[in-house]
Design an enzyme around this catalytic site. Structure first.
Site, PDB file in Angstrom:
ATOM      1  N   SER A  43       0.811  -1.208   0.000  1.00  0.00           N
ATOM      2  CA  SER A  43       0.000   0.000   0.000  1.00  0.00           C
ATOM      3  C   SER A  43       0.853   1.270   0.000  1.00  0.00           C
ATOM      4  O   SER A  43       1.710   1.393  -0.863  1.00  0.00           O
ATOM      5  CB  SER A  43      -0.939  -0.043   1.207  1.00  0.00           C
ATOM      6  OG  SER A  43      -2.108   0.661   0.918  1.00  0.00           O
TER       7      SER A  43
ATOM      8  N   HIS B  83      -7.644  -5.732   0.239  1.00  0.00           N
ATOM      9  CA  HIS B  83      -6.408  -4.965   0.423  1.00  0.00           C
ATOM     10  C   HIS B  83      -5.662  -5.477   1.655  1.00  0.00           C
ATOM     11  O   HIS B  83      -6.057  -5.199   2.792  1.00  0.00           O
ATOM     12  CB  HIS B  83      -6.839  -3.509   0.629  1.00  0.00           C
ATOM     13  CG  HIS B  83      -5.707  -2.528   0.676  1.00  0.00           C
ATOM     14  ND1 HIS B  83      -4.929  -2.227  -0.424  1.00  0.00           N
ATOM     15  CD2 HIS B  83      -5.233  -1.770   1.695  1.00  0.00           C
ATOM     16  CE1 HIS B  83      -4.037  -1.304  -0.086  1.00  0.00           C
ATOM     17  NE2 HIS B  83      -4.196  -1.021   1.196  1.00  0.00           N
TER      18      HIS B  83
HETATM   19  C1  GCU Z   1      -5.323   4.812   1.921  1.00  0.00           C
HETATM   20  C2  GCU Z   1      -4.768   5.585   0.748  1.00  0.00           C
HETATM   21  C3  GCU Z   1      -3.986   4.677  -0.194  1.00  0.00           C
HETATM   22  C4  GCU Z   1      -2.975   3.874   0.569  1.00  0.00           C
HETATM   23  C5  GCU Z   1      -3.642   3.154   1.706  1.00  0.00           C
HETATM   24  C6  GCU Z   1      -2.687   2.393   2.624  1.00  0.00           C
HETATM   25  O1  GCU Z   1      -6.320   3.944   1.480  1.00  0.00           O
HETATM   26  O2  GCU Z   1      -5.830   6.213   0.099  1.00  0.00           O
HETATM   27  O3  GCU Z   1      -3.335   5.440  -1.179  1.00  0.00           O
HETATM   28  O4  GCU Z   1      -2.304   2.990  -0.283  1.00  0.00           O
HETATM   29  O5  GCU Z   1      -4.292   4.086   2.533  1.00  0.00           O
HETATM   30  O6  GCU Z   1      -1.524   2.744   2.733  1.00  0.00           O
HETATM   31  O7  GCU Z   1      -3.147   1.461   3.280  1.00  0.00           O
END
Ligand code: GCU
Length: 413
Positions: A251, A392
């Site tokens: 992420s 995710h």
């Molecule tokens: C949020 C953000 C993302 C990121 C994520 C994370 O959702 O919008 O861009 O990748 O956090 O780091 O878990």
């Protein structure tokens, strides 16, 4: 940037493929002056530096060179960790060379039975090294972190309850059993993940009084810089093969592993897990998270110049396939998850695909996937990609693929 009220009114994210705007991507193999790049030499000497500079100036911001006198202190060694399977070490890195902040702590697991320096995976984590392991004698992180009740983070500090809370994302025993080491670092040791006007973390070492200029490093660049400093330490550690370091991140930390790998050719293999917007996903697709959303929600992640392209993605001189191209010819792996539409799985896939011509020019096997592969059907050549079922996260399935990919490139199997 928007006021908080205007941000609250932002348009709903687009998840409809038919609403993805038509766009033309900049060609990684055409120079700023419009010349077609047709040799590996021209790529290395002309085009690659151009692209790197564009990402520095317009996306992540320029980072300073390595400090001259860092201090590395081994604070613990346990030769019978994980029931005897692993050697475990903790190492503090003092960036200024003095025993003062900023300081990052490395947690290192190495296979106990190794007879020569081992290849390692290195990755940043969200809540401290003690959260990735069930071993309770690892140091509890003492730096600021985002409060999170479920993770045992209270008033921005880790508590005992946070131990092991992220261990599902780090299958340490599996990594060790496969003959690899693991190096873990809490991202907030390098720079705390909030918009503090760049006063703390490693930014403070360089920009103590003022905010960096619009083309200077944001937090993602600071984290990537920290990964390179950790690699500086690994180069001094005789138990580790510093020529075989795979940098992996999830992420926001996957955006970071890509930027670290793009800048620092010492990273031999680069892995992006669900990195999405500002990571592997193409910005021009405006699918799921957009520049508008990310820059308003996390104003400290990128350099200020990146704001110029909010709702004007077509004016970007780069797109994220060119970030992947900077890693060439080194192996790169991008992973997506079906339910992680926010990160735009198709946009992540396309970045790999559109970086392939650079990998081919440099004489590698490239990618070889024209269309998105089936779910849970990894593609692994010089470039790897999979989209797995689920949300995710980092799962055992993801790690299984990273280990196979590393076997292929580090061990020729
Ligand atoms: C949020 C953000 C993302 C990121 C994520 C994370 O959702 O919008 O861009 O990748 O956090 O780091 O878990």
């Amino acid at each position: 940037l928007l006021t908080p009220a205007a941000h609250a009114q932002r348009p709903k994210p687009n998840y409809d493929e038919s609403q993805v705007p038509k766009f033309k991507l900049p060609d990684p193999l055409v120079t700023n002056k419009g010349k077609k790049v047709d040799s590996a030499e021209e790529w290395q000497n002309v085009r690659r530096p151009e692209i790197l500079e564009l990402f520095e100036n317009e996306v992540y911001g320029k980072s300073p060179a390595a400090p001259k006198d860092m201090l590395f202190e081994v604070t613990s060694v346990k030769n019978d960790a994980l029931g005897g399977k692993a050697i475990r070490k903790e190492v503090s890195v003092y960036f200024s060379g003095k025993k003062e902040e900023p300081r990052m702590d490395l947690l290192i697991y190495l296979p106990a039975k190794a007879t020569k320096p081992v290849p390692v995976f290195m990755g940043l984590n969200f809540y401290g090294n003690h959260t990735i392991t069930d071993e309770t004698d690892v140091k509890l992180n003492d730096h600021w972190m985002r409060s999170n009740k479920d993770k045992g983070i209270v008033d921005h500090k880790a508590t005992e309850a946070s131990r092991g809370k992220s261990s599902s994302r780090w299958p340490i025993e599996k990594i060790i059993d496969r003959g690899y080491g693991l190096v873990a670092i809490y991202c907030g040791d390098i720079d705390p993940d909030y918009d503090d006007g760049f006063k703390n973390g490693v930014h403070a070492l360089y920009n103590s009084k003022q905010k960096p200029a619009p083309d200077e490093w944001g937090t993602i660049a600071a984290w990537a810089w920290g990964l390179s400093r950790a690699l500086d330490y690994l180069e001094t550690d005789k138990q580790i093969d510093a020529n075989k370091v795979a940098v992996m991140g999830h992420s926001r930390l996957g955006k970071t592993s890509l930027w670290a790998g793009a800048q620092d050719p010492r990273f031999a293999l680069v892995i992006s897990n669900d990195s999405g917007c500002g990571g592997a996903a193409l910005s021009r697709r405006r699918f799921g998270e957009t520049l508008h959303v990310i820059n308003n929600a996390f104003p400290h992640w990128f350099c200020d110049n990146f704001n110029k392209y909010i709702d004007k993605e077509n004016e970007l001189p780069v797109d994220q396939h060119m970030l992947i191209s900077l890693i060439a010819p080194r192996p790169v792996y991008v992973a997506s998850a079906v339910e992680d539409r926010w990160a735009d799985p198709k946009g992540e896939f396309l970045s790999v695909k559109y970086a392939e011509p650079v990998y081919k020019l440099l004489g590698t096997s490239g990618f070889g996937a024209d269309k998105m592969p089936g779910i849970n059907e990894p593609v692994q050549k010089q470039m790897g990609y999979h989209i797995r079922t689920g949300k995710h996260d980092v799962t055992d399935f993801d790690w299984e693929q990273y280990l196979n990919f590393a076997d292929q490139h580090f061990r020729g199997s």
